[in-house]
Design a protein around this motif. Structure first.
Motif, PDB file in Angstrom:
ATOM      1  N   LEU A   1       0.876  -1.171   0.000  1.00 13.73           N
ATOM      2  CA  LEU A   1       0.000   0.000   0.000  1.00 13.73           C
ATOM      3  C   LEU A   1       0.916   1.225   0.000  1.00 13.73           C
ATOM      4  N   GLN A   2       0.941   1.907  -1.127  1.00 12.66           N
ATOM      5  CA  GLN A   2       1.880   3.025  -1.288  1.00 12.66           C
ATOM      6  C   GLN A   2       1.122   4.273  -1.726  1.00 12.66           C
ATOM      7  N   ILE A   3       1.418   5.388  -1.085  1.00 12.65           N
ATOM      8  CA  ILE A   3       0.802   6.664  -1.443  1.00 12.65           C
ATOM      9  C   ILE A   3       1.903   7.698  -1.612  1.00 12.65           C
ATOM     10  N   THR A   4       1.861   8.403  -2.740  1.00 12.12           N
ATOM     11  CA  THR A   4       2.859   9.406  -3.082  1.00 12.12           C
ATOM     12  C   THR A   4       2.171  10.743  -3.264  1.00 12.12           C
ATOM     13  N   ASP A   5       2.705  11.779  -2.620  1.00 12.51           N
ATOM     14  CA  ASP A   5       2.111  13.114  -2.752  1.00 12.51           C
ATOM     15  C   ASP A   5       3.207  14.126  -3.069  1.00 12.51           C
ATOM     16  N   ASN A   6       2.791  15.328  -3.426  1.00 18.67           N
ATOM     17  CA  ASN A   6       3.728  16.414  -3.724  1.00 18.67           C
ATOM     18  C   ASN A   6       3.581  17.543  -2.722  1.00 18.67           C
ATOM     19  N   GLY A   7       3.348  17.189  -1.463  1.00 12.10           N
ATOM     20  CA  GLY A   7       3.165  18.182  -0.413  1.00 12.10           C
ATOM     21  C   GLY A   7       4.463  18.795   0.048  1.00 12.10           C
ATOM     22  N   HIS A   8       4.412  19.459   1.213  1.00 15.71           N
ATOM     23  CA  HIS A   8       5.604  20.176   1.678  1.00 15.71           C
ATOM     24  C   HIS A   8       6.646  19.273   2.310  1.00 15.71           C
ATOM     25  N   GLY A   9       6.375  17.997   2.490  1.00 12.30           N
ATOM     26  CA  GLY A   9       7.378  17.067   2.977  1.00 12.30           C
ATOM     27  C   GLY A   9       7.589  17.122   4.477  1.00 12.30           C
ATOM     28  N   ILE A  10       8.563  16.342   4.954  1.00  6.58           N
ATOM     29  CA  ILE A  10       8.876  16.227   6.379  1.00  6.58           C
ATOM     30  C   ILE A  10      10.338  16.600   6.580  1.00  6.58           C
ATOM     31  N   ASP A  11      10.609  17.412   7.575  1.00  7.16           N
ATOM     32  CA  ASP A  11      11.997  17.769   7.873  1.00  7.16           C
ATOM     33  C   ASP A  11      12.776  16.555   8.347  1.00  7.16           C
ATOM     34  N   LYS A  12      14.060  16.522   7.984  1.00  7.61           N
ATOM     35  CA  LYS A  12      14.914  15.405   8.376  1.00  7.61           C
ATOM     36  C   LYS A  12      15.035  15.310   9.892  1.00  7.61           C
TER      37      LYS A  12
ATOM     38  N   SER B   1       3.281   1.251  11.847  1.00 11.61           N
ATOM     39  CA  SER B   1       4.642   0.702  12.033  1.00 11.61           C
ATOM     40  C   SER B   1       4.653  -0.498  12.957  1.00 11.61           C
ATOM     41  N   HIS B   2       3.631  -0.669  13.792  1.00 11.12           N
ATOM     42  CA  HIS B   2       3.601  -1.813  14.711  1.00 11.12           C
ATOM     43  C   HIS B   2       3.044  -3.073  14.059  1.00 11.12           C
ATOM     44  N   ILE B   3       2.356  -2.930  12.902  1.00 12.87           N
ATOM     45  CA  ILE B   3       1.736  -4.104  12.289  1.00 12.87           C
ATOM     46  C   ILE B   3       2.129  -4.260  10.817  1.00 12.87           C
ATOM     47  N   ALA B   4       3.142  -3.529  10.370  1.00 14.51           N
ATOM     48  CA  ALA B   4       3.575  -3.623   8.972  1.00 14.51           C
ATOM     49  C   ALA B   4       5.008  -3.129   8.864  1.00 14.51           C
ATOM     50  N   HIS B   5       5.615  -3.377   7.699  1.00  8.83           N
ATOM     51  CA  HIS B   5       6.937  -2.837   7.387  1.00  8.83           C
ATOM     52  C   HIS B   5       6.728  -1.488   6.705  1.00  8.83           C
ATOM     53  N   LEU B   6       7.226  -0.446   7.316  1.00  4.61           N
ATOM     54  CA  LEU B   6       6.947   0.916   6.876  1.00  4.61           C
ATOM     55  C   LEU B   6       8.229   1.617   6.462  1.00  4.61           C
ATOM     56  N   SER B   7       8.197   2.252   5.309  1.00  4.82           N
ATOM     57  CA  SER B   7       9.308   3.077   4.857  1.00  4.82           C
ATOM     58  C   SER B   7       8.758   4.415   4.375  1.00  4.82           C
ATOM     59  N   VAL B   8       9.500   5.490   4.648  1.00  2.00           N
ATOM     60  CA  VAL B   8       9.093   6.848   4.311  1.00  2.00           C
ATOM     61  C   VAL B   8      10.209   7.517   3.530  1.00  2.00           C
TER      62      VAL B   8
ATOM     63  N   PRO C   1      10.156  16.633  -4.588  1.00  2.00           N
ATOM     64  CA  PRO C   1       9.520  17.189  -3.382  1.00  2.00           C
ATOM     65  C   PRO C   1       8.214  16.468  -3.054  1.00  2.00           C
ATOM     66  N   GLY C   2       8.017  16.269  -1.811  1.00  2.00           N
ATOM     67  CA  GLY C   2       6.827  15.567  -1.351  1.00  2.00           C
ATOM     68  C   GLY C   2       7.189  14.383  -0.480  1.00  2.00           C
ATOM     69  N   THR C   3       6.227  13.482  -0.302  1.00  2.00           N
ATOM     70  CA  THR C   3       6.415  12.328   0.584  1.00  2.00           C
ATOM     71  C   THR C   3       5.849  11.092  -0.072  1.00  2.00           C
ATOM     72  N   GLN C   4       6.588   9.999   0.064  1.00  2.00           N
ATOM     73  CA  GLN C   4       6.101   8.685  -0.381  1.00  2.00           C
ATOM     74  C   GLN C   4       6.156   7.734   0.806  1.00  2.00           C
ATOM     75  N   ILE C   5       4.993   7.194   1.158  1.00  2.00           N
ATOM     76  CA  ILE C   5       4.896   6.251   2.288  1.00  2.00           C
ATOM     77  C   ILE C   5       4.543   4.879   1.720  1.00  2.00           C
ATOM     78  N   THR C   6       5.357   3.893   2.074  1.00  2.00           N
ATOM     79  CA  THR C   6       5.176   2.531   1.571  1.00  2.00           C
ATOM     80  C   THR C   6       4.902   1.604   2.743  1.00  2.00           C
ATOM     81  N   VAL C   7       3.768   0.935   2.693  1.00  2.00           N
ATOM     82  CA  VAL C   7       3.364  -0.013   3.731  1.00  2.00           C
ATOM     83  C   VAL C   7       3.366  -1.400   3.109  1.00  2.00           C
ATOM     84  N   GLU C   8       4.176  -2.307   3.647  1.00  2.00           N
ATOM     85  CA  GLU C   8       4.297  -3.658   3.095  1.00  2.00           C
ATOM     86  C   GLU C   8       3.944  -4.675   4.172  1.00  2.00           C
ATOM     87  N   ASP C   9       3.367  -5.788   3.712  1.00  2.00           N
ATOM     88  CA  ASP C   9       3.031  -6.914   4.590  1.00  2.00           C
ATOM     89  C   ASP C   9       2.214  -6.458   5.803  1.00  2.00           C
TER      90      ASP C   9
END
Length: 736
Positions: free
Chosen positions: A82-93, A131-138, A176-184
Motif C-alpha cells: 500500500l503506497q501513497i505518493t504526494d507532492n506536499g511540503h514534505g517532512i523535515d529530516k 509501524s507496529h503491524i507492517a513494514h513501513l518506509s518513508v 519534493p513531497g512524501t512517499q509512504i510505503t506499507v508492506e506486509d
C-alpha cells in the motif's frame, strides 16, 4: 419401598446452598501492567482495522500537507503493498526520528486545541499504528532540502534496512513531497490477516475511499491502480469540477441528474454544500458521501433522514445519490469519539438534519415540477420518429387543447405482451400520486389561500435562540427513546388517501401495499407536542386585535364545565375557580411570554397565543376551555413537569376538533313532472366552512408536516389500525 429411599429434607426456602469447603480456592490473580509492545499492538488494532483504514489516514495526512496530486498503488488489496505518493511540503529530516512514535503531531499542543481543530489528522497515531503491524518506509523531501531522505520504521522507531547498517535516514534522489510505503500489513497479527476474504474485496473498499476524497478535495488530483496494471482504477485531474469528478467515478447516469444544494444557518453554526440526484434518478441502493469539516464520516441518522425525504419523490425501492459537505463550527463538533475518526458528534444534530432535509425537499420540488417523458407517436408516416419528447409541463397546470381532439385519436395498437394478473399490479412510477394532489388550493393575488384571507402574516427580524434548558432536552430525549421505527417509516413514506370519519377523526393512509386507518386526532396531538418541544422558546405569535378579556373567556369555559358537570355542579365554587385561574395566569405572564409567546397583560387581557403551524388556525371555540385547563392541569411547581403539561395542553388545543357528520341526502321522485328531484339536507354555513378548512388543512398541511418531521412514538400504536395488506393494492388509491 418409599421408606428405604434416603430422601434429604428440603432446604428452607430462600437459603443458599454452601459450596464444598474441602475444595481449595483458586489463588487470586495479580494485576500487572501489559508490556509496551502489547499495548501498541492493541492500539494499532483499534485504529487500523483494514487496509482501507490505513489508506484513509495516509490520504488525510497527504492532504493536510498541502498536496495537489496523490498517487495510490495497491497490491493484493493493500495487504502486500500500500503506497501513497504526494507532492506536499514534505517532512523535515530532524523530525524523522520521532515520526512514528505515538502521539507525535504538529497540530496539537494542548487538549483545548481539540475544540478548534480544522485538520484531518491530529493525534499522531496513524503512522505509529502502521509501524507496529507492517513494514513501513518513508521517503520525503522538503523544498529547502537538496535531496530526499528515506527511513525504515518498525514498532515506532527507526530501523536499518540491512543488518549492520545505521538506522539513520539515508539521502537519495527524489522529488519534493512524501512517499509512504506499507508492506506486509498485519504480518504479525495472523488472526486479523486471515479474516480478510479476498484481495478484490479490499481493493474495492480502497477504490471507494479514494473516490470519496477525489470527489470532495477540489484542486487535488487523485489516481489509484493495482501494482503492475497500466490502467488506473481511478484517475481524476486537479482541474476537474465536482460534477466532473462524480462523472468520472460514479458515471454519466448520476452526473446528468445532479442538483446543487446550498444551506446555512447562523443559529446552528453550519454551512452545507453538495450535489444530490433529482427525481429522475434512482438506484437499488443509496450512495452517500458525507463530509463533516472535510472529514469523511458515516452517519446512519443523517442517511435515514435523507432517505425518508426522498421517499416522496422516488418510486418504491428507489434510492438516491447524495454528496454532502457540512462545515460546522469546530467548537460544536467532537471529532475524538471514534478510534478511526469514522464518526463525529456535534451539537444540535436534529435541528441541522431537519434544516438540510428541508433544503433537499425544496430543491427536489423545484426540479420535479418540470420533467421530460417519451411518448409513442400514433402517426403512420414512416418519416415521423417513433418516439418524440413531450414538452415539460408544470404540475397542476391544465394542458391546453380541445377535448374533442383527444377523443378522436385512434387507440394505440395492442402489444403482444401477456397481460399480468391484476393481483400482481403494483404501481411504482415516481410520479404516481392522487388526482386531488394536482388540485392545489387556489391562491389569491398576494399568494395566500382563500381559506385564510383573514390571516395576515408579519415577519420580524428576531433571531431564534437555541434552547439550553436541561428539562427541555430531557423531554426531547424521551420522545426519541419512545420512537417506534416501523410506524415512523410508515408515516414518513405514506400516501394520504382521505378522511373517513370527521366525527371520530379517522383518516386512511397507505404505506407500501398496506392500508391503515389513523386516529388523526391522536396523531396531531403528538405532532404539535413535538413541534412545541422542537421550537421551544421560538414560536410565532397569533395576535388578537383587539385583545380578548381573560375573565370573559374563563366565564364561558366555566359555564360549559358547569353544564357538563350535571348534579355535581353545585359542589364546586365556580366563581372561585375562575378567579384562581385568572390570578395564576396573570402571575405567570412573564414565563408565558418568554417561553410560549403567550402575551397576557397585567389587566388580564389576552393579546397573543403561540403559532405552531403556518397556514392552520386552531378552533378558537376551544380557547376558553384551553385557558381554564391551564389552571388545574398544568404543574406549575417543577420546571420539567410544567413544560411537559403545558405543551400537552397546547397540543390538545391545536388538534382539529370533531365535527358532526354531514347531513344525509334523500332522493324523492315527483310523479307529476316525470323528473327526479334531489333534496339535500341543510347544513350550518359556519360548520360547512370549518369542515372545508379542516379537510384542506389535514390533507395539504398537517399530514405532509407529519410526513416530514413526526417521530412516531409507541403510544401512537393505539391510534393506528392496519385494515388491508394486499399485493394488489395500487401505489396510490384513485379512480380515473
Amino acid at each position: 419401598m418409599a421408606e428405604a429411599i434416603d430422601i434429604d429434607p428440603p432446604s428452607p426456602r430462600g437459603t443458599k446452598r454452601k459450596g464444598d469447603d474441602s475444595l481449595p480456592l483458586p489463588a487470586p490473580r495479580r494485576i500487572k501492567a501489559l508490556a509496551q509492545d502489547v499495548v501498541n499492538k492493541i492500539a494499532a488494532g483499534e485504529i487500523i482495522v483494514a487496509p482501507v483504514h490505513a489508506l484513509k489516514e495516509l490520504i488525510e495526512n497527504a492532504v493536510d500537507a498541502g498536496s495537489t496530486a496523490l498517487e495510490v498503488l495497491v497490491k493484493d488489496g493493500g495487504l502486500k503493498l500500500l503506497q501513497i505518493t504526494d507532492n506536499g511540503h514534505g517532512i523535515d529530516k530532524e523530525d524523522m526520528p520521532i515520526l512514528c512514535e505515538r502521539f507525535t503531531t504538529s497540530k496539537l499542543k494542548a487538549f483545548e486545541d481539540l475544540t478548534s481543530i480544522g485538520t484531518y489528522g491530529f493525534r499522531g497515531e496513524a503512522l505509529a499504528s502502521i509501524s507496529h503491524i507492517a513494514h513501513l518506509s518513508v521517503t520525503t523531501r522538503t523544498k529547502e532540502s537538496s535531496c530526499a531522505w528515506r527511513a525504515q520504521y518498525a514498532d515506532g522507531k527507526l530501523v536499518s534496512s540491512k543488518p549492520g547498517q545505521s538506522a539513520e535516514p539515508k539521502p537519495i534522489a527524489g522529488r519534493p513531497g512524501t512517499q509512504i510505503t506499507v508492506e506486509d500489513l498485519f504480518y504479525n497479527v495472523q488472526s486479523r490477516r486471515r479474516a480478510f476474504r479476498s484481495s478484490s474485496e479490499e481493493y474495492a473498499k480502497i477504490l471507494d475511499m479514494v473516490g470519496r476524497y477525489a470527489v470532495h478535495c477540489s484542486k487535488v488530483a487523485f489516481s489509484c491502480k493495482k501494482h503492475g496494471d497500466n490502467n488506473s482504477g481511478i484517475s481524476v485531474p486537479a482541474t476537474a469540477t465536482i460534477v466532473d469528478r462524480i462523472r468520472q467515478i460514479h458515471g454519466n447516469t448520476v452526473a446528468n441528474e445532479l442538483v446543487t444544494i446550498n444551506a446555512q444557518n447562523d443559529r446552528w453554526g453550519f454551512e452545507c454544500q453538495g450535489c444530490i440526484s433529482n427525481a429522475n434518478y434512482s438506484a437499488k441502493r443509496t450512495t452517500f458521501l458525507l463530509f463533516i469539516n472535510h472529514r469523511s464520516v458515516e452517519s446512519a441518522v443523517i442517511k435515514k433522514a435523507i432517505e425518508q425525504t426522498y421517499a416522496m419523490f422516488l418510486p418504491k425501492g428507489g434510492h438516491p445519490f447524495i454528496y454532502l459537505s457540512l462545515d460546522i463550527d469546530p467548537a460544536r463538533v467532537d471529532v475524538n469519539v471514534h478510534p478511526t475518526k469514522r464518526e463525529v458528534h456535534f451539537l444540535n444534530e436534529d435541528e441541522i438534519i431537519a434544516h438540510v432535509c428541508d433544503e433537499i425537499r425544496d430543491s427536489l420540488g423545484k426540479v420535479d415540477t418540470s420533467r421530460s417523458f417519451m411518448t409513442q407517436s400514433l402517426l403512420s408516416n414512416p418519416k415521423v420518429p417513433f418516439a418524440t419528447p413531450m414538452k415539460p409541463t408544470v404540475s397542476g397546470t391544465p394542458m391546453t387543447g380541445d377535448a374533442s381532439d383527444r377523443s378522436n385519436s385512434k387507440p394505440a395498437p395492442k402489444s403482444g405482451t401477456k397481460r399480468p394478473y391484476e393481483n400482481n399490479l403494483v404501481r411504482t412510477d415516481a410520479s404516481a400520486r392522487k388526482i386531488t394532489s394536482m388540485l392545489q388550493p387556489h391562491l389569491s393575488a398576494d399568494g395566500t389561500t382563500n381559506d385564510d384571507e383573514e390571516m395576515e402574516y408579519e415577519y420580524t427580524e428576531k433571531e431564534p435562540s437555541p434552547c439550553k434548558l436541561t428539562s427541555v432536552k430531557e423531554l426531547r430525549a424521551e420522545v426519541r427513546d419512545a420512537m417506534h421505527n416501523e410506524l415512523t417509516d410508515v408515516i414518513s413514506t405514506h400516501t394520504f388517501v382521505g378522511i373517513v370519519d370527521e366525527q371520530k377523526r379517522i383518516a386512511a393512509i397507505q404505506g407500501g401495499v398496506k392500508l391503515f386507518l389513523v386516529d388523526y386526532g391522536m396523531l396531531c396531538n403528538e405532532y404539535f407536542y413535538q413541534v412545541g418541544l422542537t421550537d421551544f422558546g421560538n414560536y410565532g405569535y397569533l395576535r388578537f386585535d383587539p385583545p380578548l378579556p381573560l375573565n370573559d373567556l374563563l366565564e364561558i369555559a366555566m359555564e360549559q364545565e358547569r353544564s357538563n358537570a350535571g348534579d355535581a355542579a353545585d359542589e364546586v365554587d365556580w366563581e372561585e375557580v375562575v378567579d384562581t385561574v385568572q390570578k395564576q395566569l396573570i402571575g405567570r405572564r412573564g414565563l408565558l411570554q418568554e417561553y410560549f409567546s403567550m402575551d397576557i397583560t397585567q389587566q388580564g387581557e389576552l393579546c397573543s397565543l403561540p403559532l405552531l403551524m403556518k397556514g392552520y388556525t386552531p378552533s378558537l371555540a376551544k380557547l376558553p376551555q384551553f385557558l381554564l385547563r391551564l389552571g388545574p392541569h398544568v404543574n406549575w411547581e417543577t420546571e420539567k413537569e410544567c413544560f411537559q403539561t403545558f405543551l400537552r395542553e397546547l397540543a390538545s388545543f391545536h388538534v382539529p376538533e370533531s365535527l358532526p357528520l354531514p347531513p344525509s341526502i334523500s332522493i324523492s321522485t315527483e310523479q307529476d313532472s316525470g323528473k327526479g328531484k334531489q333534496k339535500i339536507g341543510e347544513e350550518d354555513p359556519d360548520i360547512a366552512l370549518r369542515r372545508k378548512k379542516i379537510r384542506r388543512a389535514i390533507e395539504y398541511i398537517i399530514f405532509p408536516a407529519c410526513k416530514s418531521r413526526l417521530v412516531a412514538t409507541r403510544g401512537l400504536l393505539k391510534g393506528v389500525m392496519e385494515v388491508a395488506n394486499l399485493k394488489g393494492l395500487y401505489r396510490v388509491f384513485e379512480r380515473c
